[in-house]
Design a protein around this motif. Structure first.
Motif, PDB file in Angstrom:
ATOM      1  N   ALA A  78       2.524   1.946  -3.401  1.00  0.00           N
ATOM      2  CA  ALA A  78       1.643   2.402  -4.135  1.00  0.00           C
ATOM      3  C   ALA A  78       0.953   3.991  -3.970  1.00  0.00           C
ATOM      4  N   THR A  79       1.196   4.318  -3.021  1.00  0.00           N
ATOM      5  CA  THR A  79       0.861   5.640  -2.632  1.00  0.00           C
ATOM      6  C   THR A  79       1.765   6.603  -2.454  1.00  0.00           C
ATOM      7  N   ALA A  80       3.116   5.929  -1.657  1.00  0.00           N
ATOM      8  CA  ALA A  80       3.929   7.157  -1.196  1.00  0.00           C
ATOM      9  C   ALA A  80       5.414   6.708  -1.564  1.00  0.00           C
ATOM     10  N   GLY A  85       8.303   7.331   0.991  1.00  0.00           N
ATOM     11  CA  GLY A  85       7.171   7.487   1.635  1.00  0.00           C
ATOM     12  C   GLY A  85       7.547   6.106   2.916  1.00  0.00           C
ATOM     13  N   THR A  86       7.708   4.984   2.219  1.00  0.00           N
ATOM     14  CA  THR A  86       7.763   3.877   3.080  1.00  0.00           C
ATOM     15  C   THR A  86       9.029   3.861   4.142  1.00  0.00           C
ATOM     16  N   VAL A 101       0.858  -1.159   0.070  1.00  0.00           N
ATOM     17  CA  VAL A 101      -0.116  -0.112   0.027  1.00  0.00           C
ATOM     18  C   VAL A 101       0.670   1.194  -0.101  1.00  0.00           C
ATOM     19  N   LEU A 102       2.087   1.371   0.804  1.00  0.00           N
ATOM     20  CA  LEU A 102       2.761   2.419   0.903  1.00  0.00           C
ATOM     21  C   LEU A 102       3.487   2.556  -0.339  1.00  0.00           C
TER      22      LEU A 102
END
Length: 414
Positions: free
Chosen positions: A173-175, A179-180, A170-171
């Motif tokens: 894909a989004t950040a 971000g991870t 999820v991270l």
């Protein structure tokens, strides 16, 4: 007292055996950090895969190689200067490295040199961190509480593994990787805060600083090789690692590909094994291990053999997943008995060194097994590789059942 020859039932621990608050805080902090590590590990692997299989393999090697080479030195260092001090130093180093990765990935993306450099940093810190953190349960809880404490530790580790990969997906894909990395940095900040606050109940015994680091390493290896309880327990663990651990990372995906079950089935097989470990760990944390420690470890291995046999003949993916749950339940039962046995049987002056030997023998057994099983699966089929795993695990059960020191051991207080 003479044994009746039947398996001793699980007996609830006495009400007073409440795990101490410092241990529970340490457990919570390290499991939060481990979840972030699992998420970042997924993100790192995903980023490396974009550069091709060779780079992805090099990234894994960059983690494994320094960790393997430096493990014994890491254990000796923790026994000399204190496990808590080594852990705090490692948390500070990783917090700085993960923040640097977040900044670098945001600025430059994910070039291979950045991934390789960070992976080498992770492997180096792990070599010193893993022996230290492996000794902490013994430093924070009493002997009677140790089996429950380590069962809860194993359950927390499985929860972190089960949650970490989906969180990483999820991270990413989004950040993205940056971000991870920031999420993982928050985990390191949390465990660092806990480690500053948590202190062992009694001052840890340490090796004399006049002793050279090399002499300390030799002394730890000597103890592991000559102690009548530690030697068979470590041999048992290495053999079990070769038989059980390759199922998730190697044989599950190969089996799914061989039967055209797809990646979802491979993921479910891995998750099934994790769920099995989680269930037995929670059960042991609640009820405690069997009174006869050696018998409990042997029964766990035999349960894993049953699961491996079922996996070898599984006609469909749901059957394979169910068999993987049994494999996980057996390996979890084994770990809940052997882990406390090794930790409780180690002199206080050698806690981190024996943990480093434990990690090393598992890693070496896994490296050899993965290569042998991979070649066997390629030449004769994945089912034959799984059968070999069952044979190895059955061999480990024989070691456990025929070792007089292990058979004689009983749970503390029974």
């Amino acid at each position: 007292m003479a044994s009746s020859g039947t398996a001793a039932p699980l007996v609830p621990p006495p009400p007073r055996a409440v795990l101490p608050r410092p241990y529970l805080l340490w457990l919570a902090g390290t499991r939060v950090s481990l979840t972030g590590d699992a998420a970042l590990s997924f993100a790192l692997g995903w980023a490396a895969a974009a550069h091709g299989g060779q780079v992805a393999a090099l990234v894994l090697t960059a983690i494994t190689l320094p960790r393997t080479v430096l493990l014994l030195a890491g254990g000796a260092l923790a026994d000399r200067f204190g496990a808590r001090r080594v852990m705090i130093t490692g948390d500070v180093a990783m917090l700085a490295a993960v923040l640097a990765l977040a900044v670098a990935a945001h600025a430059w993306g994910t070039p291979s040199w950045l991934l390789l450099g960070f992976a080498a940093m992770v492997g180096t810190v792990d070599a010193f961190y893993l022996p230290a953190t492996g000794s902490m349960p013994r430093r924070l809880v009493g002997e009677k509480q140790l089996p429950r404490a380590m069962a809860l530790l194993g359950a927390g580790g499985q929860m972190a593994s089960l949650l970490g990969a989906p969180l990483g997906a999820v991270l990413v894909a989004t950040a993205g990787l940056s971000g991870t990395a920031l999420v993982d940095a928050a985990g390191f900040a949390a465990v660092l805060t806990v480690m500053v606050w948590v202190r062992p109940a009694a001052p840890a015994e340490r090796t004399p600083r006049a002793e050279s680091l090399l002499a300390g390493i030799r002394d730890g290896v000597r103890l592991a090789a000559t102690d009548p309880v530690l030697r068979p327990a470590l041999l048992l663990t290495a053999t079990a690692a070769a038989g059980v651990l390759p199922v998730v990372a190697l044989l599950g995906p190969l089996m799914a590909r061989a039967h055209d079950w797809g990646p979802r089935a491979a993921g479910l097989i891995a998750a099934g094994q994790g769920v099995g470990v989680l269930l037995t760990s929670l059960l042991a944390a609640r009820l405690g291990p069997l009174r006869r420690i050696g018998r409990g470890a042997t029964l766990g291995l035999l349960l894993a053999v049953v699961g491996l046999a079922g996996l070898a003949v599984a006609p469909s993916s749901p059957t394979a997943v169910a068999a993987a749950v049994v494999v996980g339940a057996g390996s979890g039962m084994f770990a809940c008995h052997v882990g406390p046995l090794i930790l409780a049987g180690t002199p206080a002056t050698h806690l981190s060194r024996i943990q480093s030997v434990l990690t090393l023998v598992q890693s070496m057994a896994l490296v050899v097994a993965n290569n042998v099983l991979g070649r066997l699966a390629t030449t004769t089929g994945v089912r034959s590789a799984i059968v070999l795993c069952a044979v190895l695990t059955c061999g480990a059960a024989v070691i456990g059942s025929t070792s007089a020191p292990l058979r004689a051991l009983r749970r503390a207080g029974s």
